[in-house]
Design an enzyme around this catalytic site. Sequence first.
Site, PDB file in Angstrom:
ATOM      1  CD  GLU A  95      -0.097 -10.540  -6.394  1.00 15.90           C
ATOM      2  OE1 GLU A  95       0.236 -10.125  -7.520  1.00 15.90           O
ATOM      3  OE2 GLU A  95      -1.048 -10.058  -5.751  1.00 15.90           O
ATOM      4  CD  GLN A 148      -3.149  -0.517   0.120  1.00 13.41           C
ATOM      5  OE1 GLN A 148      -3.126   0.600  -0.385  1.00 13.41           O
ATOM      6  NE2 GLN A 148      -4.086  -1.410  -0.151  1.00 13.41           N
ATOM      7  CD  GLU A 186      -7.372   1.552  -1.754  1.00 10.97           C
ATOM      8  OE1 GLU A 186      -7.110   0.361  -1.943  1.00 10.97           O
ATOM      9  OE2 GLU A 186      -6.685   2.481  -2.227  1.00 10.97           O
ATOM     10  CG  ASP A 191      -6.355  -4.479  -2.235  1.00 11.65           C
ATOM     11  OD1 ASP A 191      -6.788  -3.604  -3.010  1.00 11.65           O
ATOM     12  OD2 ASP A 191      -5.418  -4.268  -1.440  1.00 11.65           O
ATOM     13  CB  CYS A 240      -6.781   1.586  -5.599  1.00  8.13           C
ATOM     14  SG  CYS A 240      -6.399   0.679  -7.109  1.00  8.13           S
TER      15      CYS A 240
END
Length: 603
Positions: A438, A388, A565, A494, A522
């Site tokens: 991921e 972040q 966000e 996310d 975001c």
Amino acid sequence: MSAAIAENQPELTESIAECTEKSDQPESASAKSAEVEKAGNEFAYLERNEFTSEIYKIEVKNMGYFGIGEFKKLLKNTLKLDMTKIKSPTRKEFAFVCFRSQADQQRALETLNGYKWKGKILKAMAAKASADPLHKRRGEEDAGEIKPKRQRTAVEATCPLAEMPYEKQLEQKTEEMATLLRKYTQELRRLNADAKPHLDKFQFKGVLPSPTVDGYRNKNEFTVGKNSDGEIVVGFRLGSYSDGSVEVAEVQQLPHLPAQAKWAAQSFQQLVRQSKFQPFNPVGNVGHFRQLMVRSSTATGELMLVAGIYSSNLSETEQQELQTELRTFYEQPEQNNTHKCTSLYYQDVKHREAGQMVNPVTHLSGSTHITDTIQGLQFRVSPLAFFQINTAGANVLYQQAIDLAAPSRDTTMLDICCGTGTIALAFAKHCKQVLGVEIVPDAIKDAEYNAQENDIKNCKFFAGNADDFIKSMVREALYGQEPGKPVDLIAVVDPPRAGLHNRSIAAIRSASAINRLVYVSCNPNSAKRNFIELARPESKQYKGEPFYPKTAVAVDMFPHTTHTELVILFERETKSTAAESVKGDATAEATKETNESVVTSAT
């Protein structure tokens, strides 16, 4: 989450050759410069010794209205055509498709011309390459067809709200988020009549402030270029290539950058100015120094620099020479400096090859990682991993996600797009088990290391595409579940700014064991598509009962900019639960006000 998050810089369209894959062989910078000066027109890039799929482009007509996804599936899966990209205008009745070779282009023409698809007979023909947008724009300016755009300052380009008091920034962002959510829920009402009772209860709790307003960015990507006076500068671009601008401005006055980042930009600028190697110029793709990524730690003060070098016009010997120059410059004893590079990398940023996700990095000196702290946990961060941007803001953001998800000791949490495991590890102490996925392998290595260093043993991470792993993660979560005990499975997503691929949404929808989902975005404007896909009626594409939005809260992770966000809690209502609640809802519906706005702003 991938590295492509909101960077609070202008969204820049690079040169037309940015769509290319790889140079065929090196060519000297001087030769290329001469070529650009000589050719200097909208199609000069086609004559460079550099591959571009624009050369092998076709146009497909008579398509009717279609989806890019379904057309791509036709080309790749059904017809087995090796395409590089699809470009379609807003009026979707035709499309352009680019290929890697003349043979691929010819095969596509023969296959698609006369092919029947969705009741239409397709027409395919060779298409001309697109004009270089910068040269096209400048040509229009020279001809007086359009007015040149005024060059902005670095503050105007990156921090448009900087002159506004912070309380006013929060008010503006709260209003913008409320408007976006209102439009989303109104669209959902039209698409799904069953959503109405849920939307009537939906609440937006406003925008929470960032604990740190100035100097909060722990990652920055600076461009190497020239300012309006022709001086070499390491900073931010003031406009986009397609708007005819390649000017770069210094960053010393920007309020959202920490002192470390400003020092890094200035020191790299000094290095480039004294080097024999040249700054990269997208007009002609000449030069070498292209960008500088800076990562800093608020907890330890560590500073990582990743020098991005365009190597297509450098020999192997020259690349080694440049790496030595970087190492020597940053390893020399510093005098009267309050900052120091603790980790140095070289990154090759020439055009990516087919299937290449990121530009490779080479460690030159110092440590290989930096360490930072969120939610009381220590995190190791590698050069290409997502972390972040606002460390202090991340503490607030993650706590909001935890509060909305409300996990228990019986909960299994799926962290989709987990990055270095920050959200997963923050949830771990509240859950029975956490599984994360991921696409960046180095990020997964960091996540596993971070779990070990924080003595967290109930997390497991997978390297790969989320589309392919969601179903297997659900199966693993359910494996060994105590018979007769209710399953509490939560998903947290996310994703990058563009949102999740629709295949991931379909996988989540079809996983009936997932009953709650927290979506961290975001870029809420881009993610709105996902919000609709989660809650639209069940269909052939989206099997499984819909997730309805219950509560939303925003966190100002990017003060002085227009970015915010957003976190939304979605809950799935099963058919049995819906049937049991019909009577109670009927009574409540009779007394509800017929107000189209479902958004309640927090005071």
